[in-house]
Design a protein around this motif. Structure first.
Motif, short mmCIF file in Angstrom:
data_model
loop_
_atom_site.label_atom_id
_atom_site.label_comp_id
_atom_site.label_asym_id
_atom_site.label_seq_id
_atom_site.Cartn_x
_atom_site.Cartn_y
_atom_site.Cartn_z
N ARG A 115 -10.48 -9.93 8.53
CA ARG A 115 -9.16 -9.55 8.91
C ARG A 115 -9.57 -10.70 9.67
NH1 ARG A 115 -6.71 -9.00 5.55
NH2 ARG A 115 -5.37 -8.45 6.70
N ARG B 121 2.23 -8.11 11.54
CA ARG B 121 3.21 -8.82 9.98
C ARG B 121 1.89 -9.45 9.23
NH1 ARG B 121 8.15 -10.22 10.96
NH2 ARG B 121 9.25 -10.61 13.09
N GLU B 122 0.85 -9.95 10.15
CA GLU B 122 0.02 -10.73 9.14
C GLU B 122 -1.19 -9.60 9.17
OE1 GLU B 122 -2.31 -13.75 10.99
OE2 GLU B 122 -0.15 -14.26 11.79
N GLY B 123 -0.57 -7.71 9.21
CA GLY B 123 -2.09 -7.34 8.86
C GLY B 123 -3.85 -7.66 9.55
N LEU C 82 9.71 -2.86 11.99
CA LEU C 82 8.45 -3.32 11.18
C LEU C 82 7.03 -2.81 11.19
CD1 LEU C 82 7.44 -6.80 13.24
CD2 LEU C 82 8.52 -6.63 11.46
N THR C 83 7.45 -2.59 9.23
CA THR C 83 5.93 -1.68 9.07
C THR C 83 4.70 -2.32 8.87
OG1 THR C 83 7.24 -0.20 7.56
CG2 THR C 83 5.31 -0.47 6.98
N ALA D 100 0.99 -4.20 7.92
CA ALA D 100 0.82 -4.88 6.57
C ALA D 100 -0.13 -4.54 6.45
CB ALA D 100 0.84 -6.79 6.78
N PRO D 101 -0.78 -4.56 4.98
CA PRO D 101 -2.09 -3.53 5.29
C PRO D 101 -3.16 -5.17 5.56
CG PRO D 101 -0.78 -4.48 2.54
CD PRO D 101 -0.21 -5.28 4.14
#
Length: 271
Positions: A62, A101-103, A141-142, A144-145
């Protein structure tokens, strides 16, 4: 007041950031990440909290966004703000919003230094909702995985005005980190500085003696980070005592009595 660009964003490197585990912290962090749980790292300054997060971000594949917290850190610093560019107004994401946004893994270092109203914006990201309201743009914003929130602080510096509220603490899986064992710390100092093993072991022994001065007025004890810096000077040709005076003793205290005591311990260690 700094803008979002001041915060470090680190993506995957070819080589893993060096970290020597002292317990099951790697497994706990992996499980917390897999189960979308926020993590709180507790431990003294310079014990390896930041390096641990860097290592885990690499291991988990990540990107890592790191925010050094301070008393002037605002919610806008984390979430973002409108900026004027070429006579136009544009929105710029803050580091927390970019991570959502990017996880990415978002690491808030020394989070208790931030204002309480700033910490509150984290709450919706630390439970089942995993979303971030961006009031200025009207977005919700949810995450991101892969997104994970990680915070750290030094319990030794806690004060009533600088502690996390229980309602915040209970949103995190807490991990207590400390200085490594003597053998592990010597390995780290040797590996990170290039100094020979004998010097690394001597510096770790010195740190053990100096850490015993905590109950005698020494507010901050020597960290592994300080030992690596000292060992690097020695590896570069600076005499051991001189390196210890400059990189260990002087940074720790200006009190003449404590400085004399520490210099005596250095002299006894490096005869």
């Amino acid at each position: 007041m700094g803008g979002p660009d001041q915060y470090a964003q680190r993506h995957l490197d070819a080589e893993a950031p060096y970290y020597l585990a002292s317990g099951n912290e790697v497994t706990i962090f992996e499980q917390a990440h897999q189960r979308k749980l926020a993590v709180m790292l507790k431990g003294p300054t310079g014990c390896g909290k930041t390096r641990f997060v860097e290592h885990m971000a690499w291991k988990l594949g990540r990107p890592l966004v790191t925010v050094p917290c301070h008393e002037d850190l605002t919610a806008s610093d984390l979430i973002g703000r409108f900026l004027i560019r070429n006579d136009d107004t544009v929105w710029q994401d803050g580091p927390l919003t970019r991570a959502v946004r990017e996880g990415a893994i978002c690491y808030l270092d020394e989070v208790v230094e931030a204002r309480q109203d700033t910490i509150v914006v984290l709450h919706s990201l630390t439970d089942y909702r995993r979303f971030l309201p961006v009031d200025k743009t009207g977005e919700t914003l949810t995450a991101a995985p892969g997104f994970q929130l990680v915070i750290s602080y030094n319990p030794g510096y806690q004060r009533m005005m600088k502690d996390l509220k229980p309602s915040t603490r209970q949103r995190f899986v807490a991990m207590d980190l400390d200085f490594p064992s003597e053998e592990h710390e010597a390995q780290i100092v040797h590996r990170e500085s290039g100094a020979d093993p004998a010097t690394a072991h001597a510096l770790v022994a010195l740190a053990g003696r100096l850490r015993g001065l905590r109950d005698h007025g020494l507010a901050e004890v020597p960290s592994t980070r300080l030992l690596v810096a000292t060992a690097s000077l020695i590896a570069g040709g600076i005499p051991a005592r001189e390196a210890c005076y400059a990189a260990v003793v002087s940074p720790l205290s200006d009190d003449a009595t404590l400085v004399d005591a520490m210099r005596d311990i250095v002299d006894a260690t490096f005869v």
